[in-house]
Design an enzyme around this catalytic site. Structure first.
Site, short mmCIF file in Angstrom:
data_model
loop_
_atom_site.label_atom_id
_atom_site.label_comp_id
_atom_site.label_asym_id
_atom_site.label_seq_id
_atom_site.Cartn_x
_atom_site.Cartn_y
_atom_site.Cartn_z
CG HIS A 1 -15.94 68.69 -31.15
ND1 HIS A 1 -14.85 69.01 -31.22
CD2 HIS A 1 -15.90 67.86 -30.18
CE1 HIS A 1 -13.76 68.76 -30.55
NE2 HIS A 1 -14.46 67.97 -29.56
CG ASP B 1 -20.77 66.23 -60.37
OD1 ASP B 1 -20.18 65.21 -61.07
OD2 ASP B 1 -22.02 66.01 -60.04
#
Length: 150
Positions: free
Chosen positions: A77, A128
């Site tokens: 949601h 990363d």
């Protein structure tokens, strides 16, 4: 085992209808770890990574991820996140960053997925930013620590 709420009577995926549930303050805490070479951790802590301040960037990425979880996980949601906190700890072994995310909302459903997503994306951001110097990092032990509602 309890009934799967994201599956309808025909076995098809569905979003759970929470419209009949009361709005409550809900909090979820998730935790994960990223393991790396000790030298990589030293470089992160001394702000010597070429891509910039790794932990500040990972914190922003985690918060952004919590706010975007419904765009990443199909049955989540959309939630109006009230607060998201990302904290880093450095266990004594000297080769791990422990990441804890705490997410709060006033809503009809919980924020477990948002907390898990925040911790995971913070770890992925660290990965990363450091992958050029450490090819052996691993993200481990991602789990929901707690969830509450009041």
């Amino acid at each position: 085992m309890s009934k799967l709420t994201h599956i309808d009577a025909n076995g098809e995926a569905r979003m759970v209808d929470v419209s009949g549930k009361p709005v409550q303050q809900r909090t979820a805490v998730a935790r994960g770890e990223i393991r790396m070479a000790k030298e990589t951790l030293r470089l992160i802590q001394s702000h010597e990574i070429a891509k910039g301040n790794v932990l500040a960037t990972a914190k922003i990425a985690g918060i952004q991820a919590a706010k975007s979880t419904d765009n990443l996980i199909p049955m989540c949601h959309s939630l109006p996140i009230n607060h998201c906190e990302i904290e880093f700890e450095f266990p004594e072994a000297g080769d791990t960053i422990a990441i804890t995310s705490t997410v709060k909302v006033n809503a009809q459903t919980g924020v477990e997925m948002e907390a898990l997503t925040a911790a995971n994306l913070a770890a992925l951001t660290i990965y990363d930013m450091c992958k050029a110097i450490d090819k052996n990092m691993s993200i481990t032990n991602l789990k929901l620590v707690s969830k509450t509602k009041s």
